[in-house]
Design a protein around this motif. Sequence first.
Motif, short mmCIF file in Angstrom:
data_model
loop_
_atom_site.label_atom_id
_atom_site.label_comp_id
_atom_site.label_asym_id
_atom_site.label_seq_id
_atom_site.Cartn_x
_atom_site.Cartn_y
_atom_site.Cartn_z
N VAL A 1 56.69 46.79 -87.22
CA VAL A 1 56.21 47.14 -88.56
C VAL A 1 57.17 48.15 -89.17
N SER A 2 57.58 47.90 -90.40
CA SER A 2 58.47 48.83 -91.10
C SER A 2 57.78 49.33 -92.37
N GLU A 3 57.74 50.65 -92.52
CA GLU A 3 57.17 51.27 -93.71
C GLU A 3 58.26 51.72 -94.69
N ALA A 4 59.48 51.20 -94.53
CA ALA A 4 60.61 51.62 -95.36
C ALA A 4 60.37 51.41 -96.85
N HIS A 5 59.60 50.41 -97.23
CA HIS A 5 59.36 50.11 -98.64
C HIS A 5 57.90 50.35 -99.04
N LEU A 6 57.22 51.18 -98.28
CA LEU A 6 55.81 51.45 -98.55
C LEU A 6 55.61 52.13 -99.91
N ALA A 7 56.50 52.99 -100.31
CA ALA A 7 56.40 53.67 -101.60
C ALA A 7 56.47 52.67 -102.76
N GLU A 8 57.10 51.51 -102.51
CA GLU A 8 57.18 50.45 -103.51
C GLU A 8 56.00 49.50 -103.43
N GLY A 9 55.08 49.77 -102.49
CA GLY A 9 53.89 48.92 -102.33
C GLY A 9 54.08 47.75 -101.41
N ARG A 10 55.06 47.83 -100.48
CA ARG A 10 55.32 46.70 -99.58
C ARG A 10 55.46 47.19 -98.14
N LEU A 11 54.67 46.61 -97.25
CA LEU A 11 54.77 46.85 -95.82
C LEU A 11 55.41 45.62 -95.21
N GLU A 12 56.41 45.82 -94.35
CA GLU A 12 57.12 44.69 -93.74
C GLU A 12 56.75 44.57 -92.27
N VAL A 13 56.37 43.35 -91.88
CA VAL A 13 55.99 43.06 -90.50
C VAL A 13 56.86 41.91 -90.00
N ALA A 14 57.45 42.08 -88.83
CA ALA A 14 58.21 41.00 -88.20
C ALA A 14 57.44 40.55 -86.97
N VAL A 15 57.06 39.27 -86.94
CA VAL A 15 56.44 38.71 -85.74
C VAL A 15 57.54 38.03 -84.95
N LYS A 16 57.53 38.25 -83.64
CA LYS A 16 58.63 37.78 -82.81
C LYS A 16 58.19 36.66 -81.89
N LEU A 17 59.03 35.64 -81.82
CA LEU A 17 58.84 34.50 -80.92
C LEU A 17 60.04 34.42 -79.99
N ARG A 18 59.81 33.87 -78.82
CA ARG A 18 60.90 33.71 -77.86
C ARG A 18 60.75 32.35 -77.19
N LYS A 19 61.88 31.68 -77.03
CA LYS A 19 61.90 30.45 -76.26
C LYS A 19 61.96 30.85 -74.80
N ASP A 20 60.98 30.42 -74.03
CA ASP A 20 60.83 30.84 -72.64
C ASP A 20 61.21 29.70 -71.70
N PRO A 21 62.30 29.86 -70.94
CA PRO A 21 62.72 28.78 -70.04
C PRO A 21 61.72 28.54 -68.91
N GLY A 22 60.79 29.45 -68.71
CA GLY A 22 59.77 29.27 -67.68
C GLY A 22 58.61 28.39 -68.12
N LEU A 23 58.56 28.07 -69.41
CA LEU A 23 57.49 27.20 -69.92
C LEU A 23 58.00 25.77 -70.03
N PRO A 24 57.12 24.80 -69.83
CA PRO A 24 57.55 23.40 -69.98
C PRO A 24 57.92 23.11 -71.43
N GLU A 25 58.93 22.29 -71.62
CA GLU A 25 59.36 21.94 -72.97
C GLU A 25 58.93 20.52 -73.29
#
Length: 139
Positions: A42-66
């Motif tokens: 979560v980034s509050e860098a632009h909170l004063a402008e009325g915007r909160l930025e959230v990055a959701v992260k995904l990872r390709k896991d070689p341990g999971l079946p493809e």
Amino acid sequence: MKFFHPQIQLARETVFDEPDAYYLHVVTFCPNTSFRADGFSVSEAHLAEGRLEVAVKLRKDPGLPEMNYITPIVHTIALGSIAFPNEEGDIEVQVEVEGAVGSGSGTRSDTEPTKTGGKGTVSTTTADDKSRPILDDFF
């Protein structure tokens, strides 16, 4: 269907004599079963402008079946109280995918970059109200 594009829902919990608390629910569809959730930031860098930025992260896991089945990945994030100016703002969600995106190899190395997926925005004015019994404080 767009892969790696966030489907966003925002819930607001109103608490008496306290700022509203927010909960973010993000579903991201992946092209196969080898992806998993890998946290968020979560980034509050632009909170004063009325915007909160959230990055959701995904990872390709070689341990999971493809297997080539569309797979939803879910992030549910308790954002807590947010100090937006004028008590209203936008929450921008960006998907970040780490690993061998699109290679089909099922392998990952530390040199593979994080790629950005889709982006979406939700406003606090359209948040769903999360109901809470008012009588909790009296017992």
